[in-house]
Design an enzyme around this catalytic site. Structure first.
Site, PDB file in Angstrom:
ATOM      1  N   GLY A 221       0.815  -1.205   0.000  1.00  0.00           N
ATOM      2  CA  GLY A 221       0.000   0.000   0.000  1.00  0.00           C
ATOM      3  C   GLY A 221       0.848   1.252   0.000  1.00  0.00           C
ATOM      4  CB  SER A 222      -0.054   4.730   0.798  1.00  0.00           C
ATOM      5  OG  SER A 222      -0.365   4.723   2.180  1.00  0.00           O
ATOM      6  CB  SER A 223       5.201   5.758   1.236  1.00  0.00           C
ATOM      7  OG  SER A 223       6.315   6.010   2.050  1.00  0.00           O
ATOM      8  CD  GLU A 244       7.420  -5.277  -1.464  1.00  0.00           C
ATOM      9  OE1 GLU A 244       7.643  -4.452  -2.381  1.00  0.00           O
ATOM     10  OE2 GLU A 244       8.311  -5.944  -0.925  1.00  0.00           O
ATOM     11  CB  CYS A 278       3.562   0.620  -6.494  1.00  0.00           C
ATOM     12  SG  CYS A 278       3.891  -1.126  -6.781  1.00  0.00           S
TER      13      CYS A 278
END
Length: 487
Positions: A221-223, A244, A278
């Site tokens: 997912g998102s950082s 990830e 991504c």
């Protein structure tokens, strides 16, 4: 609606009711009650009870069930692809590719298990040294919305092969895909409790991540969310955490002979999956001068004619809607911010309907922006950066805290060798799109793109830990005693 799968049975959730909608039409796709904290507790307890028997099962028996899952994916490809298309908005051609990737993941994961985490024996003077690998226990898998089947599958399959049991929390934007996938696992013969599904929004995810009985958490997912999880598990070295996350990925275009090939790969890099991969190129670095001008003119021409339509349109479009109307409006807002900072519009993004997720492919020249924000805009928003020479291009490409993917389009192998040695990213491609990755290779990045636990072929590494043994079938005194010992 019974939308939780716990201990081998479908159950009603006790959490808030939520729904998913087709972002291209607004039609409802799925509705149900999410998992409460008590539901999460039951799911983790179910996985814990199932762990001993599942991990003790012969590896071949576990793999047989996983292979049956792959066979059922092939049989039900069209139904699952349709659900993916309805819930995410991606065109059917791409949804079918996702299901095919899910099925292909099984054989790759079995091969990776044997190669990276199998059993090894080597003779020693006193017996034999044996390397085995053991599963961690109960692992939580958090799935994203952009590949709601394939990406969580990339954690779940190797985790099950290794002998772990799983509690799966999918994206609240793609619950229907998760349900359909878990139904296939059930029909493949997976024993009760080995895979549990907890649907829900943020509170469900928080309850699962906070649970003291999980042994690992695998997240895509998102950082921002991944960084929060990393902080949360600080001081808990017993938990295996695989993150990830995203990237602000560069694609460097050199002076090449085949300009259309370069444009094609740039289009694929920036706009495939409506920019919702991504590994998509967020920044396209183009040389100053006549070649760069020609490339940009052709790139804008092709991008302006990209089709975007509903998932089942005939003929099929290149792009579907982004995941939601809200996501589309955020992309338009991100574009407005860049324009305020001094970016020059080449193709401006517009939201076709404020109630839907359709936006067009957009291109901004951000070269004039003095302090370019180091952000990942998860959609078809390409930022052009002009550079003077290769050193300048590499410096600009590396000017990011992320490090997931990068690419170079160049005819000269010497340029490629210089680029690959200097660039900081986990996936680095030459004359291929940035979002092209092999399932037979690791998938992960440097910097804020992950925590150095790459997935894909290397997922086997974080799904099991090594157990080293020195063994002798016969108990006997050594030929020579250590000094100071007397028998």
């Amino acid at each position: 609606m019974t939308e939780l799968f716990i201990d081998g049975a479908w159950r009603d959730g006790a959490g808030p009711v939520f729904a998913s909608r087709n972002p291209g039409t607004g039609e409802p796709v799925w509705e149900g009650a999410g998992a409460s904290a008590d539901d999460v507790e039951r799911a983790v307890a179910s996985a814990r009870r199932a762990f001993a028997a599942w991990s003790a099962l012969d590896l071949d028996a576990r793999c047989a069930i996983v292979k049956r899952f792959a066979a059922l994916l092939v049989e039900r490809k069209e139904a699952l692809a349709t659900m993916i298309g309805r819930e995410t908005g991606k065109p059917l051609w791409e949804a079918r590719t996702e299901v095919a990737s899910m099925a292909a993941k099984v054989d790759v994961s079995i091969a990776a298990y044997h190669e990276r985490t199998g059993e090894r024996r080597s003779p020693t003077a006193d017996g034999v040294a044996v390397l085995r690998h053991r599963p961690h226990g109960v692992v939580a898998v958090f799935g994203p919305y952009n590949f709601p089947g394939h990406l969580p599958n990339g954690h779940i399959v190797p985790a099950l092969i290794a002998g772990n049991t799983v509690v799966f929390k999918p994206s609240e934007l793609a619950p229907g895909v998760a349900r359909a996938t878990v139904e296939i696992w059930r029909d493949a013969g997976l024993p009760a409790g080995v895979l549990n599904l907890v649907q829900g929004e943020k509170d469900t995810g928080v309850a699962l991540a906070n649970h003291r009985q999980i042994d690992g958490l695998f997240f895509t997912g998102s950082s921002d969310t991944g960084t929060l999880l990393h902080r949360q598990f600080g001081g808990r070295p017993e938990i295996v955490l695989a993150l990830e996350m995203g990237g602000n990925n560069p694609l460097v275009v050199a002076d090449v002979e085949d300009i259309d090939a370069a444009v094609h790969h740039a289009i694929q890099s920036a706009f495939l999956s409506a920019g919702q991969r991504c590994t998509c190129a967020r920044r396209i670095l183009v040389p100053r001068g006549a070649f760069g001008d020609r490339f940009l003119e052709r790139f804008a021409d092709v991008a302006s004619r990209i089709t975007a339509d509903v998932y089942d349109a005939d003929p099929q479009p290149f792009m579907g809607a982004v995941i939601s109307a809200r996501a589309a409006s955020r992309l338009v807002a991100a574009q407005a911010k860049l324009l305020e900072l001094g970016a020059a519009p080449i193709i401006e993004m517009r939201q076709r309907d404020p109630a839907l997720g359709f936006v067009n492919a957009s291109i901004l020249d951000v070269t004039p922006v003095r302090e370019l924000p180091d952000e990942e805009h998860f959609g078809p928003l390409a930022q052009i950066v002009r550079y003077t020479d290769l050193d300048d291009a590499i410096a600009r490409a590396n000017d990011t805290a992320f490090g997931l993917s990068a690419g170079l389009l160049a005819d000269d192998e010497t340029v490629w060798n210089t680029f690959r040695r200097a660039i900081r990213a986990g996936i680095v491609n030459w004359n291929r799109p940035t979002n092209g990755a092999s399932s037979a290779a690791p998938f992960g990045g440097a910097g804020r793109s992950g925590n150095h636990r790459p997935s894909a072929y290397y997922a086997a590494d974080y799904c099991a830990y090594p157990m080293a043994s020195v063994e002798s079938a016969q108990l006997q005194m050594p030929a020579n005693l250590s000094p100071g010992l007397h028998f």
